[in-house]
Structures are given as C-alpha cells and as structure tokens.
Design a protein around this motif. Structure first.
Motif, PDB file in Angstrom:
ATOM      1  N   LEU A 105       3.088 -16.527  -4.645  1.00 55.33           N
ATOM      2  CA  LEU A 105       3.811 -17.856  -4.587  1.00 55.33           C
ATOM      3  C   LEU A 105       3.527 -18.522  -3.427  1.00 55.33           C
ATOM      4  O   LEU A 105       3.306 -19.685  -3.158  1.00 55.33           O
ATOM      5  CB  LEU A 105       4.933 -17.810  -5.222  1.00 55.33           C
ATOM      6  CG  LEU A 105       5.294 -17.970  -6.768  1.00 55.33           C
ATOM      7  CD1 LEU A 105       6.677 -18.015  -7.260  1.00 55.33           C
ATOM      8  CD2 LEU A 105       4.625 -19.226  -7.188  1.00 55.33           C
ATOM      9  N   GLY A 106       4.041 -17.608  -2.440  1.00 56.97           N
ATOM     10  CA  GLY A 106       4.165 -18.228  -1.041  1.00 56.97           C
ATOM     11  C   GLY A 106       2.678 -18.817  -0.629  1.00 56.97           C
ATOM     12  O   GLY A 106       2.617 -19.715   0.198  1.00 56.97           O
ATOM     13  N   GLN A 107       1.689 -18.004  -1.237  1.00 56.15           N
ATOM     14  CA  GLN A 107       0.265 -18.657  -0.697  1.00 56.15           C
ATOM     15  C   GLN A 107      -0.001 -19.702  -1.604  1.00 56.15           C
ATOM     16  O   GLN A 107      -0.670 -20.611  -1.218  1.00 56.15           O
ATOM     17  CB  GLN A 107      -0.686 -17.643  -1.304  1.00 56.15           C
ATOM     18  CG  GLN A 107      -0.501 -16.226  -0.202  1.00 56.15           C
ATOM     19  CD  GLN A 107      -1.328 -15.089  -0.670  1.00 56.15           C
ATOM     20  OE1 GLN A 107      -1.834 -14.940  -1.887  1.00 56.15           O
ATOM     21  NE2 GLN A 107      -1.469 -14.224   0.365  1.00 56.15           N
ATOM     22  N   TYR A 143       5.131 -13.190  -3.266  1.00 52.40           N
ATOM     23  CA  TYR A 143       4.272 -13.030  -2.105  1.00 52.40           C
ATOM     24  C   TYR A 143       2.908 -14.092  -2.370  1.00 52.40           C
ATOM     25  O   TYR A 143       2.416 -14.705  -1.539  1.00 52.40           O
ATOM     26  CB  TYR A 143       3.718 -11.512  -2.094  1.00 52.40           C
ATOM     27  CG  TYR A 143       2.446 -11.246  -1.337  1.00 52.40           C
ATOM     28  CD1 TYR A 143       2.756 -10.616  -0.153  1.00 52.40           C
ATOM     29  CD2 TYR A 143       0.874 -11.068  -1.685  1.00 52.40           C
ATOM     30  CE1 TYR A 143       1.905 -10.206   0.897  1.00 52.40           C
ATOM     31  CE2 TYR A 143       0.308 -11.006  -0.651  1.00 52.40           C
ATOM     32  CZ  TYR A 143       0.733 -10.183   0.580  1.00 52.40           C
ATOM     33  OH  TYR A 143      -0.410  -9.764   1.472  1.00 52.40           O
ATOM     34  N   VAL A 179       1.773 -22.035  -2.818  1.00 58.76           N
ATOM     35  CA  VAL A 179       2.300 -23.457  -2.320  1.00 58.76           C
ATOM     36  C   VAL A 179       1.634 -24.061  -1.068  1.00 58.76           C
ATOM     37  O   VAL A 179       1.870 -25.216  -0.799  1.00 58.76           O
ATOM     38  CB  VAL A 179       3.741 -23.245  -1.947  1.00 58.76           C
ATOM     39  CG1 VAL A 179       4.730 -22.903  -3.168  1.00 58.76           C
ATOM     40  CG2 VAL A 179       4.127 -22.507  -0.622  1.00 58.76           C
ATOM     41  N   GLN A 190       2.105 -15.590   2.997  1.00 54.66           N
ATOM     42  CA  GLN A 190       1.334 -16.538   4.104  1.00 54.66           C
ATOM     43  C   GLN A 190       0.913 -16.119   5.224  1.00 54.66           C
ATOM     44  O   GLN A 190      -0.135 -16.287   5.841  1.00 54.66           O
ATOM     45  CB  GLN A 190       2.255 -17.549   4.227  1.00 54.66           C
ATOM     46  CG  GLN A 190       2.929 -18.354   2.879  1.00 54.66           C
ATOM     47  CD  GLN A 190       4.097 -19.380   2.991  1.00 54.66           C
ATOM     48  OE1 GLN A 190       4.760 -19.193   4.079  1.00 54.66           O
ATOM     49  NE2 GLN A 190       4.502 -20.337   2.299  1.00 54.66           N
ATOM     50  N   ALA A 222       8.829 -11.470   1.107  1.00 55.08           N
ATOM     51  CA  ALA A 222       7.248 -11.237   0.356  1.00 55.08           C
ATOM     52  C   ALA A 222       6.674 -12.716   0.316  1.00 55.08           C
ATOM     53  O   ALA A 222       5.524 -12.648   0.630  1.00 55.08           O
ATOM     54  CB  ALA A 222       7.677 -10.767  -0.910  1.00 55.08           C
ATOM     55  N   TYR A 223       7.492 -13.700   0.018  1.00 49.81           N
ATOM     56  CA  TYR A 223       6.980 -15.115   0.076  1.00 49.81           C
ATOM     57  C   TYR A 223       6.122 -15.468   1.495  1.00 49.81           C
ATOM     58  O   TYR A 223       5.110 -15.867   1.404  1.00 49.81           O
ATOM     59  CB  TYR A 223       8.021 -16.174  -0.278  1.00 49.81           C
ATOM     60  CG  TYR A 223       7.743 -17.523  -0.511  1.00 49.81           C
ATOM     61  CD1 TYR A 223       7.499 -17.916  -1.674  1.00 49.81           C
ATOM     62  CD2 TYR A 223       7.704 -18.356   0.544  1.00 49.81           C
ATOM     63  CE1 TYR A 223       7.270 -19.242  -1.995  1.00 49.81           C
ATOM     64  CE2 TYR A 223       7.693 -19.704   0.357  1.00 49.81           C
ATOM     65  CZ  TYR A 223       7.162 -20.109  -1.002  1.00 49.81           C
ATOM     66  OH  TYR A 223       7.037 -21.437  -1.261  1.00 49.81           O
TER      67      TYR A 223
END
Lengths: 160, 160
Positions: free
Chosen positions: A152-154, A150, A156, B154, B149-150
């Motif tokens: 990590l998605g932010q 969760y 990047v 976002q 989740a990733y």
C-alpha cells in the motif's frame, strides 16, 4: 471480553483496517489508472493488486480454511515480475478476485475462536511446531497484514 | 508458554522483523544515498528514516514508557513535508536517533508482562477505555509495525 479475545480482536482489527484502506485506494482508481506504474520503471498498480490477491488467496490453505480460489494468479503476480505486455487477468477480473478472496478470509477468520489463532499453520510440521510454537496462524495474519501495508505504501506513490 | 505469552510474542516478533529489515536496508546505504529520493519528486530516504524515528519516538509516551527522546524531529519529519533545501538533522544524527529510540523501545517492551499489552495507551481516557478496550498498547504496536512496513515498501523502490 477476556484477554485472548482482546489479543485476537486487535490483530483482526489491524488486518481489517489494511483491507479497508486498500479497498478505498484501488476502488478509487479506474481500470485505466490501474495500468499505470507506481513510479517510472516500477510495478503497475494492477500488478500490486493481483500480487496481494494471490498472496491472500494462498492464506486459505496455509490457515487450513480450504483450497485456493485463484491458483492461476501465481504465475502472473508472484512467480513472474510485472511485464506490461504479458497476458495478465484484466482489471475487472483482478478486482473480482480481490473481493472474493478477502470475503472468504473474513468469513473464515470469524469462525475461529481466539485460541485457534495459536494453532499451527499448515506449512509447519507437527514435530517442528512443538519446537517452534510461534509458527502459528497469528504469525501468518500479522505477517500478511504487514505485507499489505508494504505494498500500500508503494501504491499511494502513483499520481493516478 | 501460555496463550497470552504466545500472542504477545508473535506481535513482538513481527515488530522486530520489521526493525531488522529497516536496519539492514538503511545501514546498507551511504549518507549520500540517504539524500536520494525514493522516486522522482517523492520523499528522500533520509526523510523516511527521520519520519519513522519520530513516530517511534512518540511511542514512548504513548505506551507510558517515558518522555520522548527526540521531540525536535517532529517539525522536520512529521509536521512538514520533505524539502530538500530545508535544514534537517544530518544522516549521522538521524541514524543515531533511530538506533537509540528503537533500543529504548526494545528495552521497554521486554519489561512488559503479556497482559500489560492489553492496558490502555495514554491517548485514551479511563472513561473511553471502558467503552473501547481495544485502544490498548497492543493496538499501537501493531499499527506502528504496519506503518514501518508501509514506508519500507517505499524505501526499497529507490535504486540506491
């Protein structure tokens, strides 16, 4: 490899893949870049790394692996939102803690036999665990693996 | 509940928790809000929802549950990056596909006995699976749970 071993190994592989991805992303950033926001008005990268470190550190007592290593990370990285001007641990300090906490988790994971992933975590009582047997170590591992993805998605989204 | 059942149940609970979180987030947005970017210059929310739908749709053949329902989602939501002016399925169309695909996955998951999660997925050959037994359905499920989740991490950055 028996069935239990396969179930546990897949779960651990997924955790490790997330850690590796995070390591690569954050180690590719300079200390200055860590102080940048992921998007205008949003958390800084160092806050995400500190937050992940604090949450992973809290897995140690939750999974009965021992006491926390960095309880002082809760105030700056969990209890309080990111504030650019507040005193938080430095980038090198956060990086060191991140590596130490994940190393300790990795060792502890390796010490478990597969069926021990089905044992209760420490935030559930014996009585409740009889009724809710899925409140086990495995549930914590998968939940925290998702939590990592969760954020990590932010992370990047930042343009370095 | 035996050990295999517990391992499988925890993995499925984690998937379902992600789907519920996504349902809540996206159903709380109007069609107009879906057209907003998550941050300046970044993907629109509808792109994330379409992307997740396409990736979940591709799980159907990958897990041997049947053919894809929305192969036409690949071009706008996987192969190509988000482009505000390109013709993409409308918000109602994407929402319908999202619900249908996840419903079909949910039914298919319910039809599996726990040990079937350890069977190979369709992108690995019999010969390779002998050498790499962890390339199984469970690995796909956990990987896609993380992928969800990733992108949820976002999606929550948008200020509606």
């Amino acid at each position: 490899m028996n069935h239990e071993e396969r179930f546990a190994a897949v779960a651990l592989n997924t955790w490790r893949a997330g850690i590796e991805r995070a390591d690569k992303l954050f180690s590719g950033l300079t200390d200055d870049q860590l102080l940048q926001q992921i998007a205008p008005g949003k958390n800084r990268l160092i806050y995400l790394l500190g937050h992940l470190t604090a949450v992973h550190d809290a897995m140690l007592p939750l999974l009965a692996f021992g006491p926390r290593l960095y309880p002082e990370f809760d105030a700056p990285f969990i209890t309080n939102p990111d504030k650019e001007r507040s005193a938080t641990p430095s980038s090198p300090e956060v990086r060191r803690a991140w590596n130490e906490v994940n190393g300790k988790l990795s060792e502890s994971f390796a010490s478990l036999r597969p069926k021990q992933w089905l044992e209760k975590h420490t935030a559930v009582s014996d009585a409740d665990f009889v009724k809710e047997p899925l409140r086990n170590r495995l549930a914590v591992l998968l939940s925290r693996t998702n939590h990592l993805a969760y954020h990590l998605g932010q992370a990047v989204l930042s343009n370095k």
